[in-house]
Design an enzyme around this catalytic site. Structure first.
Site, mmCIF file in Angstrom:
data_model
loop_
_atom_site.group_PDB
_atom_site.id
_atom_site.type_symbol
_atom_site.label_atom_id
_atom_site.label_comp_id
_atom_site.label_asym_id
_atom_site.label_seq_id
_atom_site.Cartn_x
_atom_site.Cartn_y
_atom_site.Cartn_z
ATOM 1 N N CYS B 110 6.902 -9.359 -7.928
ATOM 2 C CA CYS B 110 5.582 -8.771 -8.020
ATOM 3 C C CYS B 110 4.786 -9.326 -9.118
ATOM 4 O O CYS B 110 3.526 -9.225 -9.199
ATOM 5 C CB CYS B 110 5.550 -7.162 -8.626
ATOM 6 S SG CYS B 110 6.536 -6.228 -7.194
ATOM 7 N N HIS B 243 -1.443 -5.727 -11.369
ATOM 8 C CA HIS B 243 -0.335 -5.483 -10.278
ATOM 9 C C HIS B 243 -0.562 -3.902 -9.774
ATOM 10 O O HIS B 243 -0.308 -3.098 -10.692
ATOM 11 C CB HIS B 243 0.835 -6.084 -10.485
ATOM 12 C CG HIS B 243 1.825 -5.565 -9.386
ATOM 13 N ND1 HIS B 243 1.675 -5.903 -8.228
ATOM 14 C CD2 HIS B 243 3.140 -5.048 -9.865
ATOM 15 C CE1 HIS B 243 2.670 -5.327 -7.481
ATOM 16 N NE2 HIS B 243 3.523 -4.623 -8.430
ATOM 17 N N ASN B 273 1.773 -0.642 -3.044
ATOM 18 C CA ASN B 273 2.275 -1.521 -3.760
ATOM 19 C C ASN B 273 2.790 -2.958 -2.921
ATOM 20 O O ASN B 273 3.866 -2.679 -2.143
ATOM 21 C CB ASN B 273 3.599 -1.309 -4.669
ATOM 22 C CG ASN B 273 4.119 -2.548 -5.489
ATOM 23 O OD1 ASN B 273 3.953 -3.547 -5.309
ATOM 24 N ND2 ASN B 273 4.767 -2.079 -6.447
#
Lengths: 74, 316
Positions: B110, B243, B273
């Protein structure tokens, strides 16, 4: 001593009487979800001025949190 | 010499999945997901591969940049959920674009988009002129759709940016610190007759509490560090682009840093996400909505598996 401080912070957060928060109280019973437990832990870090790593500990009851903090304060 | 962002692009699959859709096969509900993660919808691929999405995002970014594809001399992509271990997504995109530059992928989960920028900065220092960076994820491939703790969080999509030699990548901080047991995504296990271990299920496994704590601390540390090191006050920063892992992480970081929530660009409610794609998707949305003016300062902050976190100060 640690329990009192923890109970006070929890009570402020969920707006209840601190004396109702005992060692065996489960966070779930207080309507506190698992991420909120970490939010609490992070406020404890500020309160106690120390970083408290979880290292795999599962925090289900108030006693779990109190124990974890105590272990870091020693 | 570092770089400046010339153009951005994104792509998400056509198929929108609501929280209500998930209740058809998972014991969950809209209120729980919204309160717990902040996701309302996500795009989930039916047929698009991670490379297909990467290609579409790349085409949009190239068009937005105003340069032609054959002026690109490097393609860097990042993904943890592509269909193929080889060829790399960057190689597939290169073939689809019909150009002949070098191309390879990196894996930084990520945090990957900032790792891509940091890697690109190294190539610019070696004299490269135009670099295409892409984060592309088909997270739906690597989720256990019976696990309500993870499957409600993620979405599919790709984001890309065309970078050109310039001076707008001002500073960065990158940290890797272990913790394979906190976020673990086992790979496919073959059929080796010699294998003696226990194969792990190839799905996203995450310790939610540990991840949450790590992420909030990562954002807080990185932002404080970059502001202090560059003698900047928060009001000189136009947006923090985090993020999009979980709305609660962003809210807690905002509280901890005493930075108003409006400073954080948030779109997790729409996309979920999307791992390496979340920051470039956010940048493209902001770019196309006209939220960014040339000269604006942005802080991009990413964190995830590794454990790793990486943040940078970027002038638009």
């Amino acid at each position: 001593m640690v329990l009192e401080k923890v109970a006070k912070i929890i009570a402020e957060r969920i707006d209840c009487d601190a004396s109702t928060i005992q060692n065996e109280t489960k966070f779930e019973e207080l309507g506190i979800d698992s991420l909120e437990v970490i939010e609490l832990l992070m406020s404890m870090e500020e309160e106690f001025g120390t970083e408290i790593e979880l290292e795999g500990t599962k925090l289900t009851t108030v006693a779990d949190l109190v124990q974890l903090i105590k272990s870091k304060l020693q | 010499m570092s770089f400046s962002v010339l153009g951005t692009g994104m792509y998400v699959p056509a198929n929108v999945v609501t929280n209500h859709d998930l209740t058809k096969f998972l014991d969950t509900n809209d209120e729980w997901i919204q309160q717990r993660v902040g996701v309302v919808t996500r795009y989930i691929s039916e047929t698009e591969t991670a490379a297909d999405m990467a290609y579409e995002a790349a085409k949009a970014a190239i068009e937005n940049s105003g340069i032609s594809a054959n002026q690109i001399d490097l393609i860097l992509a990042a993904s943890i959920s592509g269909e193929r271990v080889s060829p790399a997504i960057a190689c597939e995109v290169q073939e689809l674009l019909g150009i002949s530059c070098i191309a390879f992928d990196i894996n930084a989960a990520c945090s990957a988009f900032v790792f891509l920028l940091e890697t690109a900065a190294g190539f610019f220092a070696r004299g490269y002129r135009n670099i295409l960076v892409i984060g592309a994820e088909r997270m739906s491939r690597i989720l256990d759709w019976q696990d309500r703790n993870t499957s409600v969080i993620f979405g599919d999509g790709a984001g890309a940016a065309v970078l050109t030699a310039g001076k707008n990548y001002l500073d960065s901080t990158v940290t890797v610190r272990g913790g394979h047991d906190v976020i673990n995504i086992p790979n496919f296990m073959g059929n080796s007759p010699f294998f003696k271990g226990v194969p792990e299920a190839p799905y996203v496994q995450m310790n939610g509490q540990e991840t949450f704590k790590f992420a909030v601390n990562a954002i807080s540390q990185d932002i404080k560090h970059l502001l202090q090191k560059n003698n900047l006050e928060m009001d000189q920063i136009k947006y923090i682009v985090p993020h999009q892992a979980n709305k609660r992480i962003i809210d807690m970081a905002s509280m901890k840093l005493k930075i108003p929530a409006e400073k954080f660009y948030v779109n997790i409610q729409k996309y979920g996400n999307t791992s390496a794609a979340s920051i470039p998707i956010a940048l493209d949305e902001m770019n196309r909505q006209g939220l960014l003016q040339r000269g604006d300062l942005l802080l991009l902050t990413a964190f995830g598996g590794g454990l790793a976190h990486a943040s940078c100060l970027l002038r638009w």
